[in-house]
Design a protein around this motif. Structure first.
Motif, PDB file in Angstrom:
ATOM      1  N   GLU A   1       2.237  -7.727  -7.535  1.00  0.00           N
ATOM      2  CA  GLU A   1       2.134  -8.221  -6.176  1.00  0.00           C
ATOM      3  C   GLU A   1       1.222  -9.451  -6.127  1.00  0.00           C
ATOM      4  O   GLU A   1       0.375  -9.658  -7.005  1.00  0.00           O
ATOM      5  CB  GLU A   1       1.592  -7.142  -5.231  1.00  0.00           C
ATOM      6  N   ALA A   2       1.468 -10.275  -5.139  1.00  0.00           N
ATOM      7  CA  ALA A   2       0.632 -11.448  -4.855  1.00  0.00           C
ATOM      8  C   ALA A   2       0.422 -11.464  -3.348  1.00  0.00           C
ATOM      9  O   ALA A   2       1.192 -12.104  -2.616  1.00  0.00           O
ATOM     10  CB  ALA A   2       1.301 -12.735  -5.341  1.00  0.00           C
TER      11      ALA A   2
ATOM     12  N   PRO B   1       5.551   1.052   6.998  1.00  0.00           N
ATOM     13  CA  PRO B   1       4.809   2.315   6.958  1.00  0.00           C
ATOM     14  C   PRO B   1       3.917   2.550   8.173  1.00  0.00           C
ATOM     15  O   PRO B   1       3.310   1.636   8.723  1.00  0.00           O
ATOM     16  CB  PRO B   1       3.988   2.197   5.670  1.00  0.00           C
ATOM     17  N   VAL B   2       3.875   3.825   8.540  1.00  0.00           N
ATOM     18  CA  VAL B   2       3.109   4.262   9.693  1.00  0.00           C
ATOM     19  C   VAL B   2       2.732   5.717   9.441  1.00  0.00           C
ATOM     20  O   VAL B   2       3.392   6.409   8.663  1.00  0.00           O
ATOM     21  CB  VAL B   2       3.959   4.088  10.981  1.00  0.00           C
ATOM     22  N   VAL B   3       1.672   6.190  10.074  1.00  0.00           N
ATOM     23  CA  VAL B   3       1.247   7.578   9.915  1.00  0.00           C
ATOM     24  C   VAL B   3       1.566   8.345  11.192  1.00  0.00           C
ATOM     25  O   VAL B   3       1.179   7.936  12.293  1.00  0.00           O
ATOM     26  CB  VAL B   3      -0.262   7.664   9.604  1.00  0.00           C
ATOM     27  N   GLY B   4       2.296   9.444  11.031  1.00  0.00           N
ATOM     28  CA  GLY B   4       2.667  10.233  12.191  1.00  0.00           C
ATOM     29  C   GLY B   4       3.489  11.436  11.787  1.00  0.00           C
ATOM     30  O   GLY B   4       3.508  11.830  10.622  1.00  0.00           O
TER      31      GLY B   4
ATOM     32  N   TRP C   1       7.184  11.816   2.734  1.00  0.00           N
ATOM     33  CA  TRP C   1       6.219  12.326   3.707  1.00  0.00           C
ATOM     34  C   TRP C   1       5.029  12.961   3.002  1.00  0.00           C
ATOM     35  O   TRP C   1       4.929  14.178   2.849  1.00  0.00           O
ATOM     36  CB  TRP C   1       6.894  13.333   4.623  1.00  0.00           C
ATOM     37  N   VAL C   2       4.117  12.126   2.558  1.00  0.00           N
ATOM     38  CA  VAL C   2       2.933  12.570   1.823  1.00  0.00           C
ATOM     39  C   VAL C   2       1.685  12.272   2.646  1.00  0.00           C
ATOM     40  O   VAL C   2       1.726  11.560   3.655  1.00  0.00           O
ATOM     41  CB  VAL C   2       2.843  11.864   0.456  1.00  0.00           C
ATOM     42  N   GLU C   3       0.561  12.809   2.219  1.00  0.00           N
ATOM     43  CA  GLU C   3      -0.711  12.469   2.848  1.00  0.00           C
ATOM     44  C   GLU C   3      -0.966  10.976   2.667  1.00  0.00           C
ATOM     45  O   GLU C   3      -0.764  10.429   1.565  1.00  0.00           O
ATOM     46  CB  GLU C   3      -1.846  13.270   2.220  1.00  0.00           C
ATOM     47  N   PRO C   4      -1.436  10.286   3.695  1.00  0.00           N
ATOM     48  CA  PRO C   4      -1.641   8.839   3.557  1.00  0.00           C
ATOM     49  C   PRO C   4      -2.819   8.463   2.678  1.00  0.00           C
ATOM     50  O   PRO C   4      -2.883   7.337   2.181  1.00  0.00           O
ATOM     51  CB  PRO C   4      -1.852   8.381   5.002  1.00  0.00           C
ATOM     52  N   GLY C   5      -3.747   9.381   2.456  1.00  0.00           N
ATOM     53  CA  GLY C   5      -4.896   9.087   1.615  1.00  0.00           C
ATOM     54  C   GLY C   5      -6.106   8.624   2.425  1.00  0.00           C
ATOM     55  O   GLY C   5      -5.963   8.030   3.500  1.00  0.00           O
TER      56      GLY C   5
ATOM     57  N   ALA D   1       0.829  -1.210   0.000  1.00  0.00           N
ATOM     58  CA  ALA D   1       0.000   0.000   0.000  1.00  0.00           C
ATOM     59  C   ALA D   1       0.860   1.255   0.000  1.00  0.00           C
ATOM     60  O   ALA D   1       0.545   2.238  -0.686  1.00  0.00           O
ATOM     61  CB  ALA D   1      -0.935  -0.019   1.204  1.00  0.00           C
ATOM     62  N   ALA D   2       1.946   1.246   0.771  1.00  0.00           N
ATOM     63  CA  ALA D   2       2.814   2.419   0.810  1.00  0.00           C
ATOM     64  C   ALA D   2       3.511   2.640  -0.528  1.00  0.00           C
ATOM     65  O   ALA D   2       3.591   3.767  -1.025  1.00  0.00           O
ATOM     66  CB  ALA D   2       3.844   2.256   1.926  1.00  0.00           C
ATOM     67  N   LEU D   3       4.013   1.565  -1.131  1.00  0.00           N
ATOM     68  CA  LEU D   3       4.699   1.713  -2.415  1.00  0.00           C
ATOM     69  C   LEU D   3       3.735   2.211  -3.492  1.00  0.00           C
ATOM     70  O   LEU D   3       4.127   2.996  -4.373  1.00  0.00           O
ATOM     71  CB  LEU D   3       5.326   0.383  -2.821  1.00  0.00           C
ATOM     72  N   ARG D   4       2.494   1.763  -3.427  1.00  0.00           N
ATOM     73  CA  ARG D   4       1.501   2.270  -4.395  1.00  0.00           C
ATOM     74  C   ARG D   4       1.232   3.750  -4.155  1.00  0.00           C
ATOM     75  O   ARG D   4       1.063   4.528  -5.096  1.00  0.00           O
ATOM     76  CB  ARG D   4       0.213   1.463  -4.289  1.00  0.00           C
ATOM     77  N   ARG D   5       1.182   4.142  -2.902  1.00  0.00           N
ATOM     78  CA  ARG D   5       0.921   5.548  -2.586  1.00  0.00           C
ATOM     79  C   ARG D   5       2.069   6.431  -3.084  1.00  0.00           C
ATOM     80  O   ARG D   5       1.849   7.515  -3.624  1.00  0.00           O
ATOM     81  CB  ARG D   5       0.743   5.709  -1.070  1.00  0.00           C
ATOM     82  N   TRP D   6       3.303   5.976  -2.881  1.00  0.00           N
ATOM     83  CA  TRP D   6       4.462   6.758  -3.328  1.00  0.00           C
ATOM     84  C   TRP D   6       4.641   6.686  -4.844  1.00  0.00           C
ATOM     85  O   TRP D   6       5.170   7.621  -5.441  1.00  0.00           O
ATOM     86  CB  TRP D   6       5.720   6.260  -2.633  1.00  0.00           C
ATOM     87  N   ASN D   7       4.250   5.577  -5.450  1.00  0.00           N
ATOM     88  CA  ASN D   7       4.306   5.416  -6.903  1.00  0.00           C
ATOM     89  C   ASN D   7       5.674   5.791  -7.477  1.00  0.00           C
ATOM     90  O   ASN D   7       5.786   6.492  -8.485  1.00  0.00           O
ATOM     91  CB  ASN D   7       3.206   6.249  -7.573  1.00  0.00           C
TER      92      ASN D   7
END
Length: 300
Positions: free
Chosen positions: A99-100, A218-221, A137-141, A83-89
């Motif tokens: 992915e599997a 990944p973590v949000v903070g 450091w982006v918005e997590p979505g 999920a984090a790698l997709r968010r950072w793209n």
């Protein structure tokens, strides 16, 4: 290289996973072979020494491209990393190709695993590290799956209370006190790498960035939490130097200034994370590392 010819899992992975993951370790060659066939990949070699929570096989795609097949252990599921790698793209981090999730497998672009920021002189590595981490450091979505720093450190705090040796009692109490204060007045959260350090930033041939991050937890903070792990980079060198405490304090000030975070918040998270890691190492029987981490925490 066929599945049957795949080497045994690296010793580092076997030691870290232990008996609790014996079945998974035994099944890794067959699982890797299945993924190679499904995705039409040709294995070149297993990355050594590799990680503690995953096996990485360097591969070629059907078109001849270079990639890395990462298979995560059950104790470290790939869902959050995916999920984090997709968010950072690909912005600041390695790019996810396939992915599997059921098998815990990620197919990643291949970086230069043998060349991390640790290969650079300290001052240059620090500058590159700051540049790399800021891009993450982006918005997590909306509806993101990532835990908060409060959640992740809450579980750690419970283990610290339960397993802290007597000699670490004062540092543990201070770390827990600082954590409570940090969380009571935390700034807005961003998506963080979670285990950011110089060794987690590898050289890339892609024109989008010279250095890219790998292996997120990944973590949000707040960004200060992410920087805290970077503060103790090259810890063996710090402990061996005569001026380790002074160098550490200057490092905190320099990193805080570089990314405009409050120095006291960075110091406090650095202390908490060092004590948590120190207690965890002591509990695992890694006394030398545990004591070194607690010594470092005492400098803060």
């Amino acid at each position: 290289m066929t599945a049957a010819a795949l080497p045994r899992p690296p010793a580092r992975l076997v030691r870290a996973q232990g008996a609790s993951s014996a079945d998974w370790l035994a099944g890794l060659p067959a699982l890797a072979g299945s993924l190679l066939r499904r995705w039409d990949l040709t294995a070149e070699r297993v990355a050594e020494p590799g990680g503690r929570d995953s096996l990485t096989v360097l591969v070629r795609t059907a078109s001849g491209g270079r990639a890395a097949l990462k298979i995560c252990a059950p104790s470290a599921p790939a869902t959050l990393e995916e999920a984090a790698l997709r968010r950072w793209n690909g912005l600041g981090a390695v790019r996810l190709l396939r992915e599997a999730p059921r098998e815990g497998a990620l197919l990643l672009e291949r970086l230069h695993g043998e060349t991390s920021l640790r290969s650079l002189p300290e001052a240059k590595a620090s500058l590159e590290a700051v540049s790399a981490v800021r891009r993450l450091w982006v918005e997590p979505g909306a509806g993101h799956p990532f835990p908060s720093v409060a959640e992740r450190t809450g579980a750690q705090a419970e283990r610290m209370r339960a397993g802290a040796p007597r000699e670490a009692g004062g540092l543990v109490a201070e770390a827990l006190r600082l954590r409570a204060g940090l969380l009571a007045a935390a700034p807005a959260g961003r998506l963080l790498h979670g285990d950011f350090r110089q060794g987690a930033v590898l050289a890339s041939d892609d024109e989008r960035a010279r250095w890219l991050a790998v292996g997120p937890e990944p973590v949000v903070g707040e960004p200060a939490y992410d920087l805290a792990r970077l503060v103790r980079d090259r810890l063996h060198d710090l402990v061996a130097s005569a001026g380790g405490p002074a160098v550490t304090r200057r490092r905190v000030a320099r990193l805080a200034d570089a990314v405009e975070v409050e120095p006291e918040r960075l110091r406090a998270w650095s202390l908490f994370r060092a004590v948590e890691s120190g207690v965890r190492n002591l509990a695992a029987g890694n006394r030398a590392d545990g004591e070194m981490l607690l010594e470092f925490a005492g400098w803060l």
